[in-house]
Write a protein that holds these residues in place. Sequence first.
Motif, mmCIF file in Angstrom:
data_model
loop_
_atom_site.group_PDB
_atom_site.id
_atom_site.type_symbol
_atom_site.label_atom_id
_atom_site.label_comp_id
_atom_site.label_asym_id
_atom_site.label_seq_id
_atom_site.Cartn_x
_atom_site.Cartn_y
_atom_site.Cartn_z
ATOM 1 N N GLY A 121 -73.014 -29.372 -15.369
ATOM 2 C CA GLY A 121 -73.825 -29.618 -14.209
ATOM 3 C C GLY A 121 -73.042 -29.895 -12.886
ATOM 4 N N ARG A 122 -73.611 -29.856 -11.695
ATOM 5 C CA ARG A 122 -72.946 -30.038 -10.502
ATOM 6 C C ARG A 122 -71.359 -29.186 -10.600
ATOM 7 N NH1 ARG A 122 -74.487 -34.751 -7.984
ATOM 8 N NH2 ARG A 122 -72.338 -35.146 -7.280
ATOM 9 N N ALA A 123 -71.788 -27.938 -10.542
ATOM 10 C CA ALA A 123 -70.576 -26.826 -10.344
ATOM 11 C C ALA A 123 -70.870 -25.944 -9.693
ATOM 12 C CB ALA A 123 -70.302 -26.401 -11.773
ATOM 13 N N VAL A 124 -69.730 -25.474 -8.873
ATOM 14 C CA VAL A 124 -69.753 -24.115 -8.245
ATOM 15 C C VAL A 124 -68.826 -23.088 -8.736
ATOM 16 C CG1 VAL A 124 -69.514 -22.880 -5.899
ATOM 17 C CG2 VAL A 124 -69.893 -25.570 -5.997
ATOM 18 N N LEU A 125 -69.621 -21.972 -9.139
ATOM 19 C CA LEU A 125 -68.736 -20.897 -10.017
ATOM 20 C C LEU A 125 -68.845 -19.831 -8.978
ATOM 21 C CD1 LEU A 125 -70.898 -22.264 -12.200
ATOM 22 C CD2 LEU A 125 -69.261 -20.926 -13.648
ATOM 23 N N ASP A 126 -67.575 -18.964 -8.775
ATOM 24 C CA ASP A 126 -67.583 -17.827 -8.066
ATOM 25 C C ASP A 126 -67.263 -16.585 -9.268
ATOM 26 O OD1 ASP A 126 -64.916 -17.799 -8.266
ATOM 27 O OD2 ASP A 126 -64.591 -17.649 -6.149
ATOM 28 N N GLY A 127 -67.601 -15.625 -8.809
ATOM 29 C CA GLY A 127 -67.250 -14.038 -9.680
ATOM 30 C C GLY A 127 -67.968 -12.976 -9.413
ATOM 31 N N ARG A 128 -68.554 -12.289 -10.279
ATOM 32 C CA ARG A 128 -69.065 -10.895 -9.948
ATOM 33 C C ARG A 128 -70.124 -11.025 -10.691
ATOM 34 N NH1 ARG A 128 -64.819 -11.086 -8.125
ATOM 35 N NH2 ARG A 128 -63.525 -9.434 -7.581
ATOM 36 N N ASP A 129 -70.653 -11.890 -11.662
ATOM 37 C CA ASP A 129 -71.904 -11.637 -12.666
ATOM 38 C C ASP A 129 -72.627 -12.920 -12.825
ATOM 39 O OD1 ASP A 129 -69.677 -12.485 -14.078
ATOM 40 O OD2 ASP A 129 -70.562 -11.689 -16.019
ATOM 41 N N ILE A 130 -72.135 -14.010 -12.070
ATOM 42 C CA ILE A 130 -72.510 -15.171 -12.419
ATOM 43 C C ILE A 130 -74.147 -15.301 -12.163
ATOM 44 C CG2 ILE A 130 -72.349 -17.926 -11.984
ATOM 45 C CD1 ILE A 130 -69.760 -16.532 -12.810
ATOM 46 N N GLY A 131 -74.551 -15.004 -11.227
ATOM 47 C CA GLY A 131 -76.075 -15.017 -10.790
ATOM 48 C C GLY A 131 -76.939 -14.209 -11.673
#
Length: 221
Positions: A121-131
């Motif tokens: 938890g408490r994380a920021v993820l960036d990418g193309r298909d995270i959401g």
Amino acid sequence: MKSIIAIDGPAGAGKSTIAKSLAEALNYLYIDTGAMYRAVAYQALQQQAPLDDAERLGQLAAQANIDMRAENGENRILLNGYDVTKEIRLPQVSAVASAVSALPQVREQLVPKQRELAARGRAVLDGRDIGTVVLPQADCKIYLTASLDERAERRYKELLARGLEADLAEVRRDIEQRDYQDTHRETSPLRQADDAVYLDTTGLSIEQVLAKVLQLAEAAE
Ligand code: DC
């Protein structure tokens, strides 16, 4: 899921800059999932692995020990113990990263690693298909984009700032091609999640985008 922020969008939209600053502001972990595909691409180039050998590339992804750590405000990427932060940003690695990321055999290996990293938890993820695929239950989803011209310009300046040679028209072509590949692949293509907030950052400064994203993150908690 507790406090997970997903930022997806096309190449050069400023995702990593914003995700990193957002994580710093909230004291969250920043997980750069693109760097994981880049690390596998780098390894494939090093080993001269044929890019159409999906099984071999899947094995490379399975065996790659990818570590991320924040150091003096920079996100360092370690591949099997070696710091490859700089190497994985080279344009030739970008193109191969887009190709290897289209392989289900590679995604099968990296997606569980990304979920594992985010599980605290408490994380920021960036990418193309995270959401859409990796963490569809994320608390806050943002689709970050900007016009092709502006994204090309930003990436071009970033390469120059790193002391690399670059040609704006070539950078623009590379981004356009990568966008096409990333949105048209069969497995987990780039697309906006139905519940993501669309944020067009054309003409906005980093500070302006960060302020908006912070607002969205705070509203979602
Ligand atoms: O965000 P980036 O430019 O560092 O990503 C490199 C490549 O990896 C990009 O062309 C698409 C791929 N990628 C992906 O398929 N899924 C992710 N979650 C992140 C990146």
